[in-house]
Design a protein around this motif. Structure first.
Motif: not given
Length: 200
Positions: A111-122
């Protein structure tokens, strides 16, 4: 015998059948050599490669004295394979039984600021025969490429978010690289924020 179409004094067209056999596409580099003894022209597709990041160009893991499962002992990796990291992961998964590996690919949401999400492959690689430090380094290198090639940064990351992402990396060198990479994309201001979180 294949017909060669002469274009000018210094160039010619490689027949389509040969291009297909060698998988030569527009803008590919081609190596042309002449065998003086056999009096034949040799044509092959030039494949760019990188030194294997896993075995560091040795072809084997010295501690285990086992063949490198990333380059299959070739010491180098095709550029096309590394530049599309999912193709490399697919290759590793395909041959995982042969090298006694268990490979898991997952997607994590940060979760990044301003209610934005970042999808990261692992990626996680498990093995009972390879050294854990070697596997950590390979995982980190692949994670780094997954972030560089596939993560979409629609909004600015906070320093805290950059720190959270960097903590996924186990090797200090690649962790530092990722911090600098993410900072270079967004903001190079006030690096103290990252240093503060690194100390926690």
């Amino acid at each position: 015998m294949y017909k060669v179409i002469k274009v000018s004094n210094r160039s010619f067209t490689i027949p389509k059948l040969i291009r297909n056999r060698l998988n030569i596409n527009p803008y590919d580099n081609v190596i042309i050599d002449y065998d003086n003894e056999k009096k034949i022209l040799i044509i092959e597709k030039h494949i760019s490669t990188y030194k294997c990041f896993a075995c560091e160009g040795e072809g084997i893991f010295k501690k285990e004295n086992r063949e490198c499962f990333v380059c299959n002992g070739d010491k180098r990796i095709d550029k096309d394979l590394f530049d599309d990291i999912y193709q490399l992961i697919k290759k590793l998964m395909f041959q995982s039984k042969e090298y006694e590996l268990d490979i898991n690919l997952s997607t994590e949401i940060v979760e990044i600021h301003n209610n934005e999400n970042l999808r990261i492959s692992n990626i996680q690689i498990y093995s009972t025969i390879y050294d854990r430090n070697v596997l950590d380094r390979i995982e980190d290198q692949i994670r780094k490429e997954l972030i560089k090639q596939n993560s979409k940064f629609d909004g600015d990351l906070t320093y805290k978010n950059i720190f959270i992402i960097s903590k996924k990396f186990k090797t200090n060198e690649i962790r530092s690289y990722i911090i600098n990479y993410l900072l270079s994309i967004h903001s190079k201001k006030n690096r103290k924020g990252v240093q503060y979180y690194e100390k926690q």
